[in-house]
Enzyme design. Structure first.
Site, PDB file in Angstrom:
ATOM      1  N   SER A  19      -3.192  -6.769   7.526  1.00  0.00           N
ATOM      2  CA  SER A  19      -4.205  -5.952   8.190  1.00  0.00           C
ATOM      3  C   SER A  19      -4.837  -5.008   7.179  1.00  0.00           C
ATOM      4  CB  SER A  19      -3.580  -5.134   9.323  1.00  0.00           C
ATOM      5  OG  SER A  19      -2.854  -4.025   8.799  1.00  0.00           O
ATOM      6  N   ASP A  20      -5.968  -4.421   7.546  1.00  0.00           N
ATOM      7  CA  ASP A  20      -6.477  -3.303   6.769  1.00  0.00           C
ATOM      8  C   ASP A  20      -5.736  -2.042   7.227  1.00  0.00           C
ATOM      9  OD1 ASP A  20      -7.977  -1.799   4.981  1.00  0.00           O
ATOM     10  OD2 ASP A  20      -9.852  -2.767   5.498  1.00  0.00           O
ATOM     11  N   TRP A  21      -5.981  -0.958   6.544  1.00  0.00           N
ATOM     12  CA  TRP A  21      -5.260   0.303   6.746  1.00  0.00           C
ATOM     13  C   TRP A  21      -5.335   0.732   8.222  1.00  0.00           C
ATOM     14  CZ3 TRP A  21      -3.165   3.678   2.846  1.00  0.00           C
ATOM     15  CH2 TRP A  21      -2.790   4.948   3.309  1.00  0.00           C
ATOM     16  N   ASN A  22      -4.179   0.699   8.887  1.00  0.00           N
ATOM     17  CA  ASN A  22      -4.055   1.150  10.287  1.00  0.00           C
ATOM     18  C   ASN A  22      -4.883   0.331  11.278  1.00  0.00           C
ATOM     19  OD1 ASN A  22      -2.259   3.169   9.686  1.00  0.00           O
ATOM     20  ND2 ASN A  22      -3.663   4.863  10.022  1.00  0.00           N
ATOM     21  N   SER A  23      -5.433  -0.808  10.858  1.00  0.00           N
ATOM     22  CA  SER A  23      -6.361  -1.508  11.760  1.00  0.00           C
ATOM     23  C   SER A  23      -5.665  -2.110  12.980  1.00  0.00           C
ATOM     24  CB  SER A  23      -7.138  -2.601  11.012  1.00  0.00           C
ATOM     25  OG  SER A  23      -6.297  -3.656  10.601  1.00  0.00           O
TER      26      SER A  23
END
Length: 711
Positions: free
Chosen positions: A244-248
């Site tokens: 995932s991307d950051w906190n996505s």
């Protein structure tokens, strides 16, 4: 492995890019086998400390991956990716990413979150700076070049690192150019344009993929099984892992797609997301979801299998401690020379009225503007590890070339956003004493990149005002733009005699720009994106479909052409803006040189082709000037009639050639007819019979035109 240990492999933990040190909590989690990868740890002694815990103390002795955003260089900073795209030079791009990999490996990084292969048609979007531009073919080739440079033929070889194709998918089409925003598009558009660079990345062996922040047609990418299962795994047979991307993952809650953290974990894991970055929904909830039989342990096994497969492929079981890293140095002579070459080849000459450039050796030069001596700003966005102390600025390079006495420097503005006229008088005074003005304009690095979208993409601050004051001196003005996106220059272009687009050119901006301005190097960059006249034209892109009333110079009606009290009618009007017209400021593929190239003698080998044939077409290119130059010759095709409307042009190939003065060369293209296939409204990839046009051109709005047919 226990369920907890399997879940641990799916957890990417770490801190922000500015944090230092290791917490006891993180060490204990690694000791228990609850972490698969670490983010933003760049101190080798700390890497060795926590890797030793993973290898020697964790239950299964599985080494960690160490990830970092190395987007366009580690210590040696190359032009931003949009700038590198303007070079149209794949060998150069591959070399820059290989140097970035070597430097990163020397600091114990074995995984980068690059390349970004998001197509963007909107210069308002901050992350266009990281984008390869608007064209799927150019973006695909750039992505493959980056991946080859990062990973080499074998990512387990010392000095190579794992690549990550991002952001999957359609992030560059965020509504209004606002970062993180929603995306709505047809599946045929998605497949024909936005997915193509990702498919090329997957098939070239990109070790990992990263999901995007946006939703796509209502489903956030980190929980989108259509993207992660149907496209990536089933159709493309991808065997790397998806992060995932950051906190996505947990950001699917404010999206309104997940009810809470547990629901977010369920939807991401069910969709096929293998590893979660920084947020903790997997760590907190996957075990419970398995116990509740909402997710099977078999699903978790598949996620972990994808991750471990890449860890084995990366060779970190045999080489967890970055063997031979001392062989790779930072900021080597070769790296700096490559950075200079990259900056040189990325610059695009947009205007050169009366051949005001190159500069003459005996001129007194006023160097003015907020970007002339801004070592941090020239590095551009997303350069965590680049140091401004290593930058060579244009001012310093020009002083070295012309001598201190011939360079009259006054910034005029303290920074690109400044609203103070305090420095204007000093700048005008220096301009009056000069023969020519070099104005270094643009944006600071922080004004582009993630979360830095702009509704107005003019030169910020009072830069336009200062240029207007300088024009009053009567001295010619050369505008050098250093920015992370195209800048609307409508009010500025009539006031300046030449424009050189340098993007954010990186560590070696100064020597590269200085040599271009002097004519030691000849500009060869070509725009990887259509340049708008004003923001109201956006989105604007060359490969658009026609309309039932396409814009036509013969019937175009401008706002001043309409009589007062005109009879209300649309007759004679077509698809354009009354005030901005229908043409961009500069088309895709455009770029001037200090020489000129002629195109003639278009030849099409066969006018009628079958599906298993190749389109063979050639033209004679001649350097008609007096300077050796490099030209990027572009091949465009148009499918006149299709089962869905087709673009007015599509780039199908390009070849870069260097020609000496008066030298000619026949440039030959050969592309399979299958390259003309597209996804129709039934999502079938087919080459349809019918009439086609072909151009060999220097940009997307000109060229030698021919016709052929597919039976």
């Amino acid at each position: 492995m226990t369920v907890d240990q399997k879940i641990g492999q799916a957890c990417l933990k770490g801190t922000s890019s500015r944090s230092k040190g290791l917490s006891d909590e993180l060490k204990n989690e690694v000791r228990k086998g609850l972490v698969g990868a670490i983010l933003n740890l760049t101190e080798p002694n700390l890497v060795f400390e926590i890797q030793k815990i993973a290898v020697e103390e964790s239950p299964n002795h599985i080494p960690l991956l160490f990830g970092r955003d190395v987007i366009h260089g580690y210590k040696t900073i190359f032009p931003i990716p949009l700038g590198l795209a303007a070079s149209w030079d794949m060998e150069l791009v591959e070399k820059t990413s290989k140097i970035a990999a070597n430097e990163s490996y020397s600091r114990c990084i074995n995984w980068t979150y690059a390349p970004m292969v998001d197509i963007s048609r909107d210069a308002r979007w901050g992350r266009i700076a990281e984008s390869p531009g608007e064209d799927p073919l150019l973006a695909s080739r750039l992505g493959v070049a980056y991946i080859k440079g990062f990973q080499g033929d074998d990512p387990s070889v010392a000095g190579q690192i794992l690549a990550c194709a991002k952001h999957f998918a359609a992030y560059g089409a965020a509504e209004g150019g606002r970062d993180y925003n929603t995306v709505s598009m047809s599946e045929s558009l998605l497949r024909n344009v936005y997915l193509k660079p990702f498919e090329a990345a997957a098939k070239s062996g990109a070790a990992t993929f990263m999901t995007s922040f946006n939703d796509l047609n209502g489903v956030p990418a980190s929980g989108n099984s259509f993207l992660l299962k149907k496209i990536l795994r089933e159709e493309w047979k991808y065997d790397g892992f998806v992060v995932s991307d950051w906190n996505s993952v947990i950001e699917m809650i404010p999206h309104g797609f997940a009810a809470d953290e547990k629901d977010a974990a369920l939807k991401s894991a069910s969709a096929g997301l293998d590893m979660e970055m920084t947020s903790l929904s997997y760590a907190h909830h996957l075990k419970t979801l398995i116990a509740e039989k909402k997710i099977s342990e078999k699903q978790l096994d598949e996620m972990v299998r994808n991750i471990l497969r890449i860890k084995f492929r990366a060779g970190i079981f045999e080489n967890p401690y970055f063997k031979d890293r001392e062989k790779f140095s930072l900021l080597t002579a070769d790296a700096l020379q490559t950075a200079k070459n990259a900056a040189t080849k990325s610059c695009v000459l947009l205007k050169n009225e009366n051949q005001i450039l190159p500069l003459k050796s005996n001129q007194k030069i006023a160097v003015i503007g907020p970007l002339a001596d801004a070592p941090r700003e020239q590095l551009g966005t997303w350069t965590f590890d680049g140091n401004k102390e290593d930058s060579q600025t244009p001012l310093k390079a020009l002083q070295n070339s012309f001598g201190q006495n011939n360079i009259l420097y006054a910034p005029g503005l303290s920074n690109s956003r400044s609203l103070s006229e305090e420095g204007f008088s000093a700048a005008v005074a220096q301009a009056k004493k000069s023969d020519i003005i070099l104005f270094f304009a643009g944006e600071e690095a922080i004004l582009s990149g993630e979360a830095h979208s702009r509704a107005n993409i003019n030169l910020p601050g009072l830069q336009e005002n200062l240029i207007a004051e300088l024009q009053k001196t009567g001295k010619p003005i050369v505008l050098v733009v250093m920015a992370g996106r195209p800048i609307t220059l409508g009010a500025v272009l009539p006031k300046v005699n030449a424009v050189l687009m340098a993007w954010h050119p990186g560590t070696m901006a100064g020597p590269a720009i200085s040599e271009l301005l002097q004519g030691i190097a000849n500009p060869s960059g070509k725009l990887p994106i259509t340049w708008p006249k004003e923001v109201g034209q956006i989105p604007i892109y060359y490969n658009h479909p026609n309309t039932g009333r396409p814009a036509d110079p013969k019937t175009f009606v401008a706002i001043q052409d309409i009589p007062v009290e005109a009879w209300q009618s649309s007759l004679g009007n077509n698809s354009h803006y009354l005030d901005a017209g229908y043409e961009p400021q500069f088309p895709f593929g455009f770029g001037l040189s200090y020489t000129n190239f002629s195109y003639e003698n278009l030849k099409i080998e066969k006018a009628v082709l079958k599906n298993n044939d190749k389109l063979n077409v050639s033209a004679l290119i001649t350097n008609t000037g007096n300077t050796t130059g490099t030209e990027t010759v572009q091949l465009y095709v148009r499918d006149i009639t299709g089962s869905i409307v087709r673009p007015v042009r599509e780039l199908k190939d390009f070849i870069q050639i260097e020609l000496k003065p008066k030298e000619s060369r026949t440039v030959q293209f050969s592309i399979p007819v299958s390259d003309l296939a597209f996804y129709n409204d039934k999502m079938e990839l087919k080459t349809e019979p019918g009439d086609f046009k072909v151009w060999i051109a220097s940009h997307a709005e000109n060229g030698l035109e021919g016709d052929f047919k597919i039976e």
